[in-house]
Design a protein around this motif. Structure first.
Motif, PDB file in Angstrom:
ATOM      1  N   GLU A 115       0.833  -1.209   0.000  1.00  0.00           N
ATOM      2  CA  GLU A 115       0.000   0.000   0.000  1.00  0.00           C
ATOM      3  C   GLU A 115       0.865   1.257   0.000  1.00  0.00           C
ATOM      4  O   GLU A 115       0.537   2.249  -0.648  1.00  0.00           O
ATOM      5  N   LYS A 170       2.255   1.595  -3.455  1.00  0.00           N
ATOM      6  CA  LYS A 170       1.134   2.061  -4.287  1.00  0.00           C
ATOM      7  C   LYS A 170       0.911   3.546  -4.134  1.00  0.00           C
ATOM      8  O   LYS A 170       0.766   4.285  -5.102  1.00  0.00           O
ATOM      9  N   LYS A 176      -0.521  10.800 -10.508  1.00  0.00           N
ATOM     10  CA  LYS A 176      -1.538  11.849 -10.544  1.00  0.00           C
ATOM     11  C   LYS A 176      -0.910  13.225 -10.704  1.00  0.00           C
ATOM     12  O   LYS A 176      -1.430  14.073 -11.428  1.00  0.00           O
ATOM     13  N   ALA A 186      -4.711   9.519 -14.762  1.00  0.00           N
ATOM     14  CA  ALA A 186      -5.908   9.179 -13.989  1.00  0.00           C
ATOM     15  C   ALA A 186      -6.062   7.666 -13.982  1.00  0.00           C
ATOM     16  O   ALA A 186      -5.630   6.978 -14.907  1.00  0.00           O
ATOM     17  N   ASN A 187      -6.687   7.152 -12.940  1.00  0.00           N
ATOM     18  CA  ASN A 187      -6.937   5.720 -12.848  1.00  0.00           C
ATOM     19  C   ASN A 187      -8.254   5.343 -13.499  1.00  0.00           C
ATOM     20  O   ASN A 187      -9.200   6.131 -13.512  1.00  0.00           O
ATOM     21  N   ALA A 188      -8.310   4.126 -14.013  1.00  0.00           N
ATOM     22  CA  ALA A 188      -9.534   3.586 -14.590  1.00  0.00           C
ATOM     23  C   ALA A 188      -9.482   2.079 -14.386  1.00  0.00           C
ATOM     24  O   ALA A 188      -8.528   1.566 -13.778  1.00  0.00           O
ATOM     25  N   TYR A 189     -10.533   1.397 -14.840  1.00  0.00           N
ATOM     26  CA  TYR A 189     -10.523  -0.062 -14.678  1.00  0.00           C
ATOM     27  C   TYR A 189     -11.114  -0.761 -15.890  1.00  0.00           C
ATOM     28  O   TYR A 189     -12.225  -0.435 -16.317  1.00  0.00           O
ATOM     29  N   PHE A 190     -10.361  -1.732 -16.402  1.00  0.00           N
ATOM     30  CA  PHE A 190     -10.763  -2.493 -17.584  1.00  0.00           C
ATOM     31  C   PHE A 190     -10.977  -3.958 -17.196  1.00  0.00           C
ATOM     32  O   PHE A 190     -10.462  -4.414 -16.180  1.00  0.00           O
ATOM     33  N   PRO A 191     -11.751  -4.704 -18.008  1.00  0.00           N
ATOM     34  CA  PRO A 191     -12.130  -6.067 -17.607  1.00  0.00           C
ATOM     35  C   PRO A 191     -10.960  -7.029 -17.419  1.00  0.00           C
ATOM     36  O   PRO A 191      -9.947  -6.952 -18.115  1.00  0.00           O
ATOM     37  N   LEU A 192     -11.177  -7.939 -16.503  1.00  0.00           N
ATOM     38  CA  LEU A 192     -10.239  -9.031 -16.216  1.00  0.00           C
ATOM     39  C   LEU A 192     -10.131  -9.999 -17.380  1.00  0.00           C
ATOM     40  O   LEU A 192      -9.066 -10.561 -17.644  1.00  0.00           O
ATOM     41  N   ARG A 225      -6.519 -11.749 -17.952  1.00  0.00           N
ATOM     42  CA  ARG A 225      -5.490 -10.819 -18.446  1.00  0.00           C
ATOM     43  C   ARG A 225      -4.092 -11.128 -17.901  1.00  0.00           C
ATOM     44  O   ARG A 225      -3.927 -11.230 -16.689  1.00  0.00           O
ATOM     45  N   ILE A 270      -3.838   7.040 -18.893  1.00  0.00           N
ATOM     46  CA  ILE A 270      -4.601   6.224 -17.951  1.00  0.00           C
ATOM     47  C   ILE A 270      -3.733   5.169 -17.284  1.00  0.00           C
ATOM     48  O   ILE A 270      -2.848   4.578 -17.899  1.00  0.00           O
ATOM     49  N   TRP A 276      -4.869  -0.060 -11.555  1.00  0.00           N
ATOM     50  CA  TRP A 276      -4.390  -0.936 -10.474  1.00  0.00           C
ATOM     51  C   TRP A 276      -5.146  -2.238 -10.598  1.00  0.00           C
ATOM     52  O   TRP A 276      -6.374  -2.240 -10.525  1.00  0.00           O
ATOM     53  N   ASN A 322      -5.013  -6.944 -10.758  1.00  0.00           N
ATOM     54  CA  ASN A 322      -4.346  -8.240 -10.642  1.00  0.00           C
ATOM     55  C   ASN A 322      -4.165  -8.819 -12.045  1.00  0.00           C
ATOM     56  O   ASN A 322      -5.001  -8.605 -12.923  1.00  0.00           O
ATOM     57  N   LEU A 358      -0.172  -8.471  -8.192  1.00  0.00           N
ATOM     58  CA  LEU A 358      -0.828  -7.168  -8.249  1.00  0.00           C
ATOM     59  C   LEU A 358       0.153  -6.192  -8.887  1.00  0.00           C
ATOM     60  O   LEU A 358       1.360  -6.285  -8.671  1.00  0.00           O
TER      61      LEU A 358
END
Lengths: 477, 477
Positions: free
Chosen positions: A46, A49, A57, A62-68, A107, A132, A135, A137, A155
């Motif tokens: 942590e 991170k 930043k 910026a952070n985003a999230y895409f599919p596993l 992924r 982008i 974060w 796994n 991770l």
């Protein structure tokens, strides 16, 4: 008796595996090649991170999230990429009780699915750059695994950016390399060499891969973060195009970059000693442990009161723990927290309370030498200063170690010896044959072609042909 | 022209789907039932995460990380659990190019694999309680999906704790329920009803499930967070035993609890209006947008200078953006940021610069009514106060809406009407038959048996038998 750990000086590999488990950083999972990151190890992650996220930043990401899950067909769109990752895939074939028409890869990295989305999102030069980070796994089916260093699941953060020009994408690639080096040196007290990967070692699908390489305590190299200039490879594979200012359709230039939980293993391996971990204060989950020392109830009351005052004086700036556990001797506690690598210990006994003082004990200097008695007045400043000094000293020690085990051989025999002892800077003609020959005969690989080349030209240490660049050779994790 | 959104008052469901995409919260992924969380939506989730993480840590919890893959045999160890989750599993059957001997489920939730580890870690009462939380992605193969509200993959936190006694585990279960309610009310400005789930609606494997239920803008219920008392079910299934203070072997008592990215959908649905999102200041990625207004270069220079001063006065306490984009009219920008739900807008025109003032415009009160002219001196305090007021007003508005659409029917016909309009509090005998009858005839379900019961006893609104408790009925997402 405190938990026993194999001394680092005796068997480094065993020390690593034991200390990671005994210090409660991680444990083996009941799934092949996977680990459980325990609270103490996760708190370390942590802090890494947080150090990265803040830097990303501050530089506009910026952070985003895409599919596993990634459709197999996506991975196949970039030829080198699929060749590199296919052998390592975990594949979902059943969903909701039914056989899937198209199997889904879990992924291993997200260039492909993110490329697909960028093709949809990016229309015009006004949409660029896209900066982008994610974060997440990831899964890579590894054959030989080792806690933190190489696990089937890990991770990480993976940055994915798109730019209008090659220059801008290259600037981004190198900016991130700098941020990684900053995290390593400033936060992890880990000196690194910034460099370019050779063709054989670069990321599958990249034009050029950059890396930070660090020397572990056994003189092996750890690739601690990589930043890739992907050119237009993924833009072409996923048709990521934009209208430029002249209204002409162009492919974007992309980058990707990642640092992972492997870094936790790096922190363990760079510092540490026979007694266990030594954690750099900036990343340590507990920076200061307070051990109150008493024999009877009266003393106990007095030292616990003093410990509470120390806590009040130091928190929340300092991450602190008061170890007031019953039934454990102060000596046992000292060993326990030393094993766990807490940078600074504050001892408070009845005599200290009387005299308005405490004893500070530095983790990096066990024994008398690392102990100082300081007055309670002004303690916060003394502690802050000592943590800063300790952080700087850990870096200096690691840097001295790196220098001590870095050589500049001039012939192949010298390279063999140097690579067995640590890192070797040597001229290299750039050919894959010479690279392969070194690997075969010394088991060392080219860790990187360092950005900092120094002056001049030379002759390849393998074939003797003219060489424009030096490479750093070393045995790697 | 700014992006057009279907008015909320016209077609709520369509408004939701459109606004989530047009405000750049999320996008559909090329994988069945999955979504991509875009930077603006992810920033909202990061603020929810931060609010939860802080509360968990303040109450003694630590984060850790457990594997994504769970051996199928683990899931089968708890009978109700496997029955509940089997139909929703994604299964990995191939790893590293080979068929796996034992297929691996992609975690739908982690009680089983965590239970396995706890059995290894917990030996004695001294090891208890174990208070661990995990931030992770999970997969549930859903048939009908909806961005944020129900997706095949979602992000969440899942807490898993183990205790020496049933009382302590129950206390933990209810403590977490309180933290969820606090996050919802204080940060999301979302009033919630705390309650117990009926047997038919509880978590697969729980003894008792608790929930917070909120009313969305279309008067449907959203289950926004759940906390489960698992009794000794998982302790028995995974053999998690400890030696108590009398040296006797006992099973631990466990809890689990989760809140997910679904909460982002909840925030969207509770607030919002025909113009788009209205984000509560505590969670808004951008709390204040500054729109400088100019006609010529001279004015531009003056207003941009004033905008920079406003930024300097407000950052970093306030999350702020200066919209100095060229080629877009102020009106377009107003609409754009209103659509995106930024709580407060600061307008700065040339006349304002001259008079040392700015105009504050509240997102929740469009038009003249929400505008105030304030002097630049003391702006930071005015902005802070207005954000606080706005946060409180959003909560009050949602609370009034909830009250307006909550009824206390006394017969079945009244229940039917009330459940069509919102929430209905009604006496319930506790039987599954009566519960099923309501669902069949009204499509409303028991959202919860509220903790706050009020006095008295009554007769079941369905069968007329004696009833000890009231239930809240409503149509749910």
């Amino acid at each position: 008796m405190a938990v026993k750990v194999t001394p680092r000086s005796e068997d480094y590999a065993r020390w690593y595996t034991e200390i990671v488990q005994k210090a409660d950083l991680a444990d083996y999972a009941p799934v092949r090649g996977c680990m459980v990151i325990k609270p103490y190890g996760y708190a370390l992650w942590e802090n890494i991170k947080e150090g990265l996220d803040r830097r990303f930043k501050a530089t506009g990401h910026a952070n985003a999230y895409f599919p596993l899950f990634i459709p197999m067909s996506f991975l196949e769109k970039e030829a080198e990429h699929v060749e590199g990752f296919s052998p390592e895939l975990a594949v979902v074939t059943v969903g909701g009780g039914k056989q899937l028409e198209e199997p889904l890869a879990v992924r291993p990295t997200s260039e492909t699915i993110i490329g697909h989305m960028y093709a949809k999102w990016i229309q015009s030069y006004r949409d660029l750059p896209v900066l982008i980070n994610q974060w997440a796994n990831v899964i890579r089916w590894e054959m030989r695994t080792r806690l933190f260093l190489r696990t089937t699941e890990f991770l990480w953060q993976e940055g994915h950016t798109a730019h209008a020009t090659a220059e801008e994408a290259m600037e981004e690639t190198l900016l991130i390399l700098d941020l990684y080096a900053e995290l390593a040196t400033e936060d992890a007290a880990m000196p690194v060499i910034k460099g370019r990967k050779s063709e054989s070692e670069k990321f599958a699908g990249a034009v050029t891969s950059y890396t930070i390489e660090a020397m572990m305590g056994d003189r092996r190299a750890l690739q601690a973060g990589t930043s890739h200039f992907l050119g237009q490879n993924f833009a072409r594979a996923f048709d990521i195009q934009f209208l430029d200012e002249n209204n002409e359709l162009q492919y974007v230039w992309t980058t990707s970059w990642g640092m992972s939980t492997r870094m936790v293993g790096g922190v363990v391996m760079v510092h540490g000693d026979d007694q266990g971990l030594i954690l750099p204060p900036r990343l340590a989950p507990i920076q200061v442990v307070v051990v109150p020392i008493w024999r009877d109830e009266e003393q106990k009351e007095a030292v616990l009161k003093a410990a509470a005052q120390v806590r009040a004086a130091l928190e929340p700036e300092v991450r602190l723990k008061v170890d007031d556990r019953e039934g454990l001797s102060p000596g046992w506690k000292f060993n326990d927290w030393e094993m766990r690598g807490v940078p600074l210990r504050i001892e408070i006994g009845p005599k200290d309370v009387e005299q308005g003082q405490v004893v500070l004990a530095r983790r990096d200097r066990p024994g008398r030498e690392g102990k100082t008695t300081v007055p309670v007045t002004g303690l916060a400043e003394a502690v802050r200063n000592m943590l800063d000094t300790l952080q700087a000293d850990l870096y200096r020690r690691a840097e001295a170690f790196l220098k001590e085990h870095t050589a500049y051989p001039e012939d192949f025999e010298g390279l063999r010896e140097a690579a067995a002892d640590g890192f070797a800077y040597a001229w290299w003609c750039g050919s894959a044959e010479c690279e392969a020959k070194v690997k075969e005969e010394t088991s060392a690989t080219i860790r990187c072609i360092p950005l900092d080349q120094g002056p001049g030209k030379g002759r390849c240490i393998v074939c003797g042909e003219e060489a424009a660049e030096r490479a750093v050779f070393g045995r790697a994790y």
